[in-house]
Design a protein around this motif. Sequence first.
Motif, PDB file in Angstrom:
ATOM      1  N   PHE A 127      38.517  24.188 -18.266  1.00  0.00           N
ATOM      2  CA  PHE A 127      39.079  23.266 -17.275  1.00  0.00           C
ATOM      3  C   PHE A 127      38.803  23.676 -15.835  1.00  0.00           C
ATOM      4  O   PHE A 127      38.915  22.873 -14.919  1.00  0.00           O
ATOM      5  N   MET A 128      38.408  24.921 -15.622  1.00  0.00           N
ATOM      6  CA  MET A 128      38.089  25.391 -14.268  1.00  0.00           C
ATOM      7  C   MET A 128      36.609  25.254 -13.930  1.00  0.00           C
ATOM      8  O   MET A 128      36.191  25.535 -12.807  1.00  0.00           O
ATOM      9  N   ALA A 129      35.780  24.810 -14.877  1.00  0.00           N
ATOM     10  CA  ALA A 129      34.327  24.895 -14.709  1.00  0.00           C
ATOM     11  C   ALA A 129      33.812  24.031 -13.561  1.00  0.00           C
ATOM     12  O   ALA A 129      32.929  24.458 -12.808  1.00  0.00           O
ATOM     13  N   ARG A 130      34.335  22.821 -13.396  1.00  0.00           N
ATOM     14  CA  ARG A 130      33.831  21.957 -12.325  1.00  0.00           C
ATOM     15  C   ARG A 130      34.248  22.488 -10.953  1.00  0.00           C
ATOM     16  O   ARG A 130      33.452  22.500 -10.008  1.00  0.00           O
ATOM     17  N   MET A 131      35.499  22.925 -10.833  1.00  0.00           N
ATOM     18  CA  MET A 131      35.944  23.480  -9.558  1.00  0.00           C
ATOM     19  C   MET A 131      35.063  24.648  -9.155  1.00  0.00           C
ATOM     20  O   MET A 131      34.589  24.737  -8.015  1.00  0.00           O
ATOM     21  N   LEU A 132      34.786  25.551 -10.094  1.00  0.00           N
ATOM     22  CA  LEU A 132      33.970  26.705  -9.779  1.00  0.00           C
ATOM     23  C   LEU A 132      32.528  26.307  -9.478  1.00  0.00           C
ATOM     24  O   LEU A 132      31.899  26.866  -8.571  1.00  0.00           O
ATOM     25  N   TYR A 133      32.003  25.347 -10.213  1.00  0.00           N
ATOM     26  CA  TYR A 133      30.644  24.859  -9.941  1.00  0.00           C
ATOM     27  C   TYR A 133      30.524  24.374  -8.501  1.00  0.00           C
ATOM     28  O   TYR A 133      29.553  24.676  -7.798  1.00  0.00           O
ATOM     29  N   GLU A 134      31.533  23.642  -8.051  1.00  0.00           N
ATOM     30  CA  GLU A 134      31.504  23.126  -6.679  1.00  0.00           C
ATOM     31  C   GLU A 134      31.649  24.242  -5.651  1.00  0.00           C
ATOM     32  O   GLU A 134      31.318  24.055  -4.478  1.00  0.00           O
ATOM     33  N   GLN A 135      32.126  25.413  -6.092  1.00  0.00           N
ATOM     34  CA  GLN A 135      32.241  26.587  -5.219  1.00  0.00           C
ATOM     35  C   GLN A 135      31.065  27.544  -5.393  1.00  0.00           C
ATOM     36  O   GLN A 135      31.080  28.662  -4.861  1.00  0.00           O
ATOM     37  N   GLY A 136      30.054  27.127  -6.164  1.00  0.00           N
ATOM     38  CA  GLY A 136      28.867  27.961  -6.351  1.00  0.00           C
ATOM     39  C   GLY A 136      29.002  29.031  -7.405  1.00  0.00           C
ATOM     40  O   GLY A 136      28.274  30.016  -7.393  1.00  0.00           O
ATOM     41  N   VAL A 137      29.929  28.826  -8.361  1.00  0.00           N
ATOM     42  CA  VAL A 137      30.220  29.832  -9.378  1.00  0.00           C
ATOM     43  C   VAL A 137      30.016  29.211 -10.762  1.00  0.00           C
ATOM     44  O   VAL A 137      30.454  28.090 -11.014  1.00  0.00           O
ATOM     45  N   ALA A 138      29.377  29.943 -11.663  1.00  0.00           N
ATOM     46  CA  ALA A 138      29.227  29.501 -13.045  1.00  0.00           C
ATOM     47  C   ALA A 138      30.404  29.998 -13.885  1.00  0.00           C
ATOM     48  O   ALA A 138      31.105  30.940 -13.513  1.00  0.00           O
ATOM     49  N   THR A 139      30.593  29.351 -15.030  1.00  0.00           N
ATOM     50  CA  THR A 139      31.682  29.701 -15.947  1.00  0.00           C
ATOM     51  C   THR A 139      31.116  29.973 -17.331  1.00  0.00           C
ATOM     52  O   THR A 139      30.269  29.220 -17.817  1.00  0.00           O
ATOM     53  N   VAL A 140      31.586  31.027 -17.958  1.00  0.00           N
ATOM     54  CA  VAL A 140      31.253  31.329 -19.356  1.00  0.00           C
ATOM     55  C   VAL A 140      32.549  31.357 -20.146  1.00  0.00           C
ATOM     56  O   VAL A 140      33.502  32.046 -19.769  1.00  0.00           O
ATOM     57  N   VAL A 141      32.580  30.593 -21.241  1.00  0.00           N
ATOM     58  CA  VAL A 141      33.775  30.542 -22.090  1.00  0.00           C
ATOM     59  C   VAL A 141      33.359  30.848 -23.527  1.00  0.00           C
ATOM     60  O   VAL A 141      32.659  30.054 -24.152  1.00  0.00           O
ATOM     61  N   PRO A 142      33.766  31.995 -24.071  1.00  0.00           N
ATOM     62  CA  PRO A 142      33.402  32.336 -25.451  1.00  0.00           C
ATOM     63  C   PRO A 142      34.488  31.954 -26.451  1.00  0.00           C
ATOM     64  O   PRO A 142      35.679  31.888 -26.127  1.00  0.00           O
ATOM     65  N   ASP A 143      34.065  31.716 -27.678  1.00  0.00           N
ATOM     66  CA  ASP A 143      34.966  31.784 -28.817  1.00  0.00           C
ATOM     67  C   ASP A 143      35.014  33.225 -29.309  1.00  0.00           C
ATOM     68  O   ASP A 143      34.077  34.006 -29.077  1.00  0.00           O
ATOM     69  N   TYR A 144      36.099  33.569 -29.985  1.00  0.00           N
ATOM     70  CA  TYR A 144      36.149  34.821 -30.734  1.00  0.00           C
ATOM     71  C   TYR A 144      36.836  34.528 -32.050  1.00  0.00           C
ATOM     72  O   TYR A 144      37.619  33.577 -32.162  1.00  0.00           O
ATOM     73  N   THR A 145      36.515  35.288 -33.064  1.00  0.00           N
ATOM     74  CA  THR A 145      37.096  35.058 -34.387  1.00  0.00           C
ATOM     75  C   THR A 145      38.598  35.291 -34.324  1.00  0.00           C
ATOM     76  O   THR A 145      39.057  36.326 -33.825  1.00  0.00           O
ATOM     77  N   LEU A 146      39.353  34.334 -34.809  1.00  0.00           N
ATOM     78  CA  LEU A 146      40.805  34.387 -34.666  1.00  0.00           C
ATOM     79  C   LEU A 146      41.446  35.241 -35.761  1.00  0.00           C
ATOM     80  O   LEU A 146      40.923  35.374 -36.874  1.00  0.00           O
ATOM     81  N   ALA A 147      42.612  35.799 -35.419  1.00  0.00           N
ATOM     82  CA  ALA A 147      43.437  36.497 -36.405  1.00  0.00           C
ATOM     83  C   ALA A 147      44.102  35.442 -37.310  1.00  0.00           C
ATOM     84  O   ALA A 147      44.384  34.341 -36.860  1.00  0.00           O
ATOM     85  N   PRO A 148      44.337  35.755 -38.571  1.00  0.00           N
ATOM     86  CA  PRO A 148      44.150  37.051 -39.234  1.00  0.00           C
ATOM     87  C   PRO A 148      42.756  37.281 -39.815  1.00  0.00           C
ATOM     88  O   PRO A 148      42.515  38.319 -40.423  1.00  0.00           O
ATOM     89  N   LYS A 149      41.843  36.318 -39.641  1.00  0.00           N
ATOM     90  CA  LYS A 149      40.491  36.521 -40.174  1.00  0.00           C
ATOM     91  C   LYS A 149      39.850  37.757 -39.566  1.00  0.00           C
ATOM     92  O   LYS A 149      39.136  38.496 -40.257  1.00  0.00           O
ATOM     93  N   ALA A 150      40.069  37.979 -38.288  1.00  0.00           N
ATOM     94  CA  ALA A 150      39.540  39.159 -37.607  1.00  0.00           C
ATOM     95  C   ALA A 150      40.688  40.042 -37.154  1.00  0.00           C
ATOM     96  O   ALA A 150      41.758  39.555 -36.760  1.00  0.00           O
ATOM     97  N   SER A 151      40.473  41.345 -37.200  1.00  0.00           N
ATOM     98  CA  SER A 151      41.447  42.288 -36.646  1.00  0.00           C
ATOM     99  C   SER A 151      41.403  42.216 -35.125  1.00  0.00           C
ATOM    100  O   SER A 151      40.426  41.720 -34.535  1.00  0.00           O
ATOM    101  N   LEU A 152      42.432  42.734 -34.486  1.00  0.00           N
ATOM    102  CA  LEU A 152      42.429  42.740 -33.027  1.00  0.00           C
ATOM    103  C   LEU A 152      41.338  43.662 -32.488  1.00  0.00           C
ATOM    104  O   LEU A 152      40.736  43.376 -31.448  1.00  0.00           O
ATOM    105  N   GLU A 153      41.052  44.738 -33.195  1.00  0.00           N
ATOM    106  CA  GLU A 153      39.939  45.602 -32.785  1.00  0.00           C
ATOM    107  C   GLU A 153      38.628  44.820 -32.773  1.00  0.00           C
ATOM    108  O   GLU A 153      37.805  44.970 -31.861  1.00  0.00           O
TER     109      GLU A 153
END
Length: 289
Positions: A97-123
Amino acid sequence: MDSLDDWPGSRLSDEELDVAYNVRRKAGPELFDRYMARYRAMSEAAVEGLPGHPGIVYDEASGERLDVWGTGEGLRPVFVFLHGGYWMALSRDVSSFMARMLYEQGVATVVPDYTLAPKASLEEIVRQVRATVAWVHRHGREHGLDPERIVVGGSSAGGHLTGMTMVGGWQEPLGLPADVVKAAMPFSGLFDIRPITRVYVNEAVRLDLARAAALSPALLPAPYRCPAVIAVAEDDGEGFLTQSRLFHPRWDAGDLMVVPGRDHFDVVLDLADPDSAVGRALVGLVRAV
């Protein structure tokens, strides 16, 4: 390190801890559902027509993907946003949701997924988040990102994960400089996660006190302390307010921002507004790196 049994709220009852950390119950189901709808609607609107590179596999071991939004001419500084959801919910699809605001300020945004618990441990979740930072540093130039200007932020569980990129000890094994994260902005973060061992979330993350301590940014060494804004909502869960207030003096390169008129779920949405206090703070952090 504090003694293993001496942690924020350790003398509270299980019911009192639930009140402090169960922000979904605090909001109630109707308001919570409205917030989740806002996350999705604002994220979809923010990236519609925005230049970028969605769906890139950043970690071969897990197959997890990230989206790059708001690229432009030349290399842009990058804000890596780590979503919340107590490590067991949400995704990158509702977290840009911040990507357009940052784009207009000259900043790129990276948003990753990560495997969710309990399928993945917190480590494993922490490993994947650090792999995201490593991917930006190694491959960012190919996608219009400046690997020397990486700022990391996240909300709630994402605030904890942000903290786990701020501390030391993980960069060298990945071939990264100690200051690969140039600045950070955790929102409503969990920095000493030992209280989680006694709340409902532990049904998914399955931590004991020793593992929780080893995964707590407030208890880990940080030889390099990047500039940071430690943000939390005025009407947040009491546990989250306590966490930010305790972490702030330990992270002596950071500023504490208690945002008035906001709660656990809407404080981070202010990142879509360049005139909000948190929007200005983030842009200021990026421009200073």
